[in-house]
Design a protein around this motif. Structure first.
Motif, PDB file in Angstrom:
ATOM      1  N   ASP A  73       0.181   6.016 180.016  1.00  0.00           N
ATOM      2  CA  ASP A  73       1.438   6.451 180.641  1.00  0.00           C
ATOM      3  C   ASP A  73       1.873   5.569 181.807  1.00  0.00           C
ATOM      4  OD1 ASP A  73       1.519   8.551 178.875  1.00  0.00           O
ATOM      5  OD2 ASP A  73       0.889  10.061 180.315  1.00  0.00           O
ATOM      6  N   VAL A  74       0.951   5.254 182.687  1.00  0.00           N
ATOM      7  CA  VAL A  74       1.304   4.499 183.883  1.00  0.00           C
ATOM      8  C   VAL A  74       1.830   3.099 183.525  1.00  0.00           C
ATOM      9  CG1 VAL A  74      -0.868   3.337 184.518  1.00  0.00           C
ATOM     10  CG2 VAL A  74       0.556   4.360 186.287  1.00  0.00           C
ATOM     11  N   MET A  75       1.379   2.535 182.429  1.00  0.00           N
ATOM     12  CA  MET A  75       1.837   1.212 181.996  1.00  0.00           C
ATOM     13  C   MET A  75       3.124   1.297 181.190  1.00  0.00           C
ATOM     14  SD  MET A  75       0.163  -1.529 182.787  1.00  0.00           S
ATOM     15  CE  MET A  75      -0.725  -1.240 184.298  1.00  0.00           C
ATOM     16  N   VAL A  76       3.144   2.166 180.194  1.00  0.00           N
ATOM     17  CA  VAL A  76       4.282   2.190 179.276  1.00  0.00           C
ATOM     18  C   VAL A  76       5.565   2.654 179.955  1.00  0.00           C
ATOM     19  CG1 VAL A  76       2.870   2.413 177.210  1.00  0.00           C
ATOM     20  CG2 VAL A  76       3.709   4.470 178.322  1.00  0.00           C
ATOM     21  N   GLU A  77       5.459   3.607 180.847  1.00  0.00           N
ATOM     22  CA  GLU A  77       6.653   4.126 181.514  1.00  0.00           C
ATOM     23  C   GLU A  77       7.142   3.219 182.640  1.00  0.00           C
ATOM     24  OE1 GLU A  77       8.477   6.501 180.380  1.00  0.00           O
ATOM     25  OE2 GLU A  77       7.084   7.156 178.845  1.00  0.00           O
ATOM     26  N   ALA A  78       6.223   2.498 183.286  1.00  0.00           N
ATOM     27  CA  ALA A  78       6.608   1.631 184.396  1.00  0.00           C
ATOM     28  C   ALA A  78       7.114   0.275 183.921  1.00  0.00           C
ATOM     29  CB  ALA A  78       5.426   1.441 185.351  1.00  0.00           C
ATOM     30  N   SER A  79       6.862  -0.061 182.668  1.00  0.00           N
ATOM     31  CA  SER A  79       7.323  -1.339 182.138  1.00  0.00           C
ATOM     32  C   SER A  79       8.847  -1.330 182.024  1.00  0.00           C
ATOM     33  CB  SER A  79       6.702  -1.572 180.765  1.00  0.00           C
ATOM     34  OG  SER A  79       7.101  -2.828 180.257  1.00  0.00           O
ATOM     35  N   ARG A  80       9.436  -2.519 182.108  1.00  0.00           N
ATOM     36  CA  ARG A  80      10.873  -2.653 181.925  1.00  0.00           C
ATOM     37  C   ARG A  80      11.122  -3.522 180.711  1.00  0.00           C
ATOM     38  NH1 ARG A  80      11.855  -5.343 187.125  1.00  0.00           N
ATOM     39  NH2 ARG A  80      13.678  -6.135 186.092  1.00  0.00           N
ATOM     40  N   PRO A  81      11.593  -2.969 179.606  1.00  0.00           N
ATOM     41  CA  PRO A  81      11.835  -1.556 179.331  1.00  0.00           C
ATOM     42  C   PRO A  81      10.529  -0.828 179.010  1.00  0.00           C
ATOM     43  CG  PRO A  81      12.302  -2.814 177.364  1.00  0.00           C
ATOM     44  CD  PRO A  81      11.937  -3.812 178.444  1.00  0.00           C
ATOM     45  N   PRO A  82      10.571   0.502 178.952  1.00  0.00           N
ATOM     46  CA  PRO A  82       9.369   1.253 178.572  1.00  0.00           C
ATOM     47  C   PRO A  82       8.831   0.769 177.215  1.00  0.00           C
ATOM     48  CG  PRO A  82      11.015   2.738 179.441  1.00  0.00           C
ATOM     49  CD  PRO A  82      11.698   1.393 179.280  1.00  0.00           C
ATOM     50  N   LEU A  83       7.506   0.697 177.124  1.00  0.00           N
ATOM     51  CA  LEU A  83       6.843   0.072 175.980  1.00  0.00           C
ATOM     52  C   LEU A  83       6.587   1.004 174.801  1.00  0.00           C
ATOM     53  CD1 LEU A  83       4.075  -1.893 177.883  1.00  0.00           C
ATOM     54  CD2 LEU A  83       6.044  -2.888 176.686  1.00  0.00           C
ATOM     55  N   THR A  84       6.867   0.504 173.622  1.00  0.00           N
ATOM     56  CA  THR A  84       6.371   1.120 172.401  1.00  0.00           C
ATOM     57  C   THR A  84       4.877   0.847 172.370  1.00  0.00           C
ATOM     58  OG1 THR A  84       8.442   0.868 171.190  1.00  0.00           O
ATOM     59  CG2 THR A  84       6.421   0.953 169.864  1.00  0.00           C
ATOM     60  N   SER A  85       4.083   1.836 171.962  1.00  0.00           N
ATOM     61  CA  SER A  85       2.637   1.671 172.026  1.00  0.00           C
ATOM     62  C   SER A  85       1.929   2.456 170.923  1.00  0.00           C
ATOM     63  CB  SER A  85       2.128   2.145 173.393  1.00  0.00           C
ATOM     64  OG  SER A  85       0.756   1.898 173.550  1.00  0.00           O
ATOM     65  N   ILE A  86       0.772   1.939 170.530  1.00  0.00           N
ATOM     66  CA  ILE A  86      -0.106   2.647 169.608  1.00  0.00           C
ATOM     67  C   ILE A  86      -0.938   3.625 170.436  1.00  0.00           C
ATOM     68  CG2 ILE A  86      -1.988   2.460 167.927  1.00  0.00           C
ATOM     69  CD1 ILE A  86       0.548   0.987 167.018  1.00  0.00           C
ATOM     70  N   ASP A  87      -0.856   4.901 170.116  1.00  0.00           N
ATOM     71  CA  ASP A  87      -1.586   5.947 170.839  1.00  0.00           C
ATOM     72  C   ASP A  87      -2.813   6.334 170.028  1.00  0.00           C
ATOM     73  OD1 ASP A  87      -2.495   8.219 172.158  1.00  0.00           O
ATOM     74  OD2 ASP A  87      -0.498   9.076 172.395  1.00  0.00           O
ATOM     75  N   PHE A  88      -3.980   6.150 170.611  1.00  0.00           N
ATOM     76  CA  PHE A  88      -5.222   6.482 169.938  1.00  0.00           C
ATOM     77  C   PHE A  88      -5.572   7.961 170.047  1.00  0.00           C
ATOM     78  CE2 PHE A  88      -5.849   1.948 170.922  1.00  0.00           C
ATOM     79  CZ  PHE A  88      -5.980   1.487 169.628  1.00  0.00           C
ATOM     80  N   ASN A  89      -4.700   8.736 170.660  1.00  0.00           N
ATOM     81  CA  ASN A  89      -4.935  10.175 170.816  1.00  0.00           C
ATOM     82  C   ASN A  89      -6.323  10.420 171.407  1.00  0.00           C
ATOM     83  OD1 ASN A  89      -2.376  10.907 169.622  1.00  0.00           O
ATOM     84  ND2 ASN A  89      -3.261  10.273 167.679  1.00  0.00           N
ATOM     85  N   LEU A  90      -6.559   9.817 172.567  1.00  0.00           N
ATOM     86  CA  LEU A  90      -7.883   9.839 173.178  1.00  0.00           C
ATOM     87  C   LEU A  90      -8.371  11.240 173.513  1.00  0.00           C
ATOM     88  CD1 LEU A  90      -7.713   6.654 175.420  1.00  0.00           C
ATOM     89  CD2 LEU A  90      -8.810   6.931 173.185  1.00  0.00           C
ATOM     90  N   THR A  91      -7.472  12.158 173.801  1.00  0.00           N
ATOM     91  CA  THR A  91      -7.893  13.537 174.068  1.00  0.00           C
ATOM     92  C   THR A  91      -8.546  14.128 172.825  1.00  0.00           C
ATOM     93  OG1 THR A  91      -6.157  13.824 175.722  1.00  0.00           O
ATOM     94  CG2 THR A  91      -7.114  15.827 174.776  1.00  0.00           C
ATOM     95  N   ASP A  92      -7.905  13.946 171.672  1.00  0.00           N
ATOM     96  CA  ASP A  92      -8.483  14.438 170.419  1.00  0.00           C
ATOM     97  C   ASP A  92      -9.784  13.710 170.091  1.00  0.00           C
ATOM     98  OD1 ASP A  92      -6.326  16.129 170.178  1.00  0.00           O
ATOM     99  OD2 ASP A  92      -5.273  14.880 168.711  1.00  0.00           O
ATOM    100  N   LEU A  93      -9.803  12.411 170.314  1.00  0.00           N
ATOM    101  CA  LEU A  93     -11.004  11.622 170.058  1.00  0.00           C
ATOM    102  C   LEU A  93     -12.172  12.122 170.905  1.00  0.00           C
ATOM    103  CD1 LEU A  93     -12.211   9.099 168.641  1.00  0.00           C
ATOM    104  CD2 LEU A  93     -11.479   7.798 170.637  1.00  0.00           C
ATOM    105  N   GLY A  94     -11.902  12.378 172.181  1.00  0.00           N
ATOM    106  CA  GLY A  94     -12.936  12.904 173.071  1.00  0.00           C
ATOM    107  C   GLY A  94     -13.428  14.271 172.626  1.00  0.00           C
ATOM    108  N   HIS A  95     -12.493  15.107 172.171  1.00  0.00           N
ATOM    109  CA  HIS A  95     -12.870  16.444 171.690  1.00  0.00           C
ATOM    110  C   HIS A  95     -13.782  16.343 170.469  1.00  0.00           C
ATOM    111  CE1 HIS A  95     -12.563  20.716 170.826  1.00  0.00           C
ATOM    112  NE2 HIS A  95     -12.262  20.398 169.581  1.00  0.00           N
TER     113      HIS A  95
END
Length: 149
Positions: free
Chosen positions: A92-114
């Motif tokens: 979040d801190v990277m993708v939202e602060a980038s100009r423009p906001p970044l498209t990104s691959i989300d590894f769903n780390l919360t689910d992975l950790g669970h």
């Protein structure tokens, strides 16, 4: 760095996607460096200096992608009108602060950790599951770095 399995898996995935789309990899091999914004800027400097034509960058991390976006902007290239950018991690801190906001691959780390924690607790309680790697789904989170409309 090239010896990281995450690097190798990301390169393989990008190469497979490019092959499926019938598109070549610019410079015939990926540029590999540190997981940093500086490396993203340096990689774009190398790409621009090569004279190769390119209209997209798939960066190994959101940090690298943010650096690439910055270097493209400094070079007078518009993101995404001239060059689309995709990162990895959906940090979040990277993708939202980038100009423009970044498209990104989300590894769903919360689910992975669970999933990992559940497997560990099951093993501790005498219910070990299947050994080995367990693939988990990821998703593409589209933002303005790839949207030209």
């Amino acid at each position: 760095p090239a010896h990281h399995s995450a690097t190798q898996h990301r390169i393989t995935g990008v190469q497979q996607a490019l092959e499926a789309a019938g598109e070549p990899l610019v410079l015939d091999e990926p540029l590999i460096g540190q997981w940093s914004e500086r490396w993203g800027r340096d990689a774009v400097t190398q790409l621009l200096g090569s004279g190769a034509e390119f209209d997209a960058i798939v960066a190994g991390s959101d940090k690298v992608a943010r650096g690439a976006a910055s270097a493209l902007r400094d070079a007078g290239r518009r993101v995404p009108a001239d060059v689309g950018i995709v990162g990895f991690d959906n940090w979040d801190v990277m993708v939202e602060a980038s100009r423009p906001p970044l498209t990104s691959i989300d590894f769903n780390l919360t689910d992975l950790g669970h999933v990992a924690a559940t497997a560990l607790l099951d093993a501790i309680n005498g219910r070990p599951g299947q050994p080995g790697v367990r693939a988990q789904p990821c998703s593409l989170i589209r933002r303005r770095s790839t949207e030209t409309d």
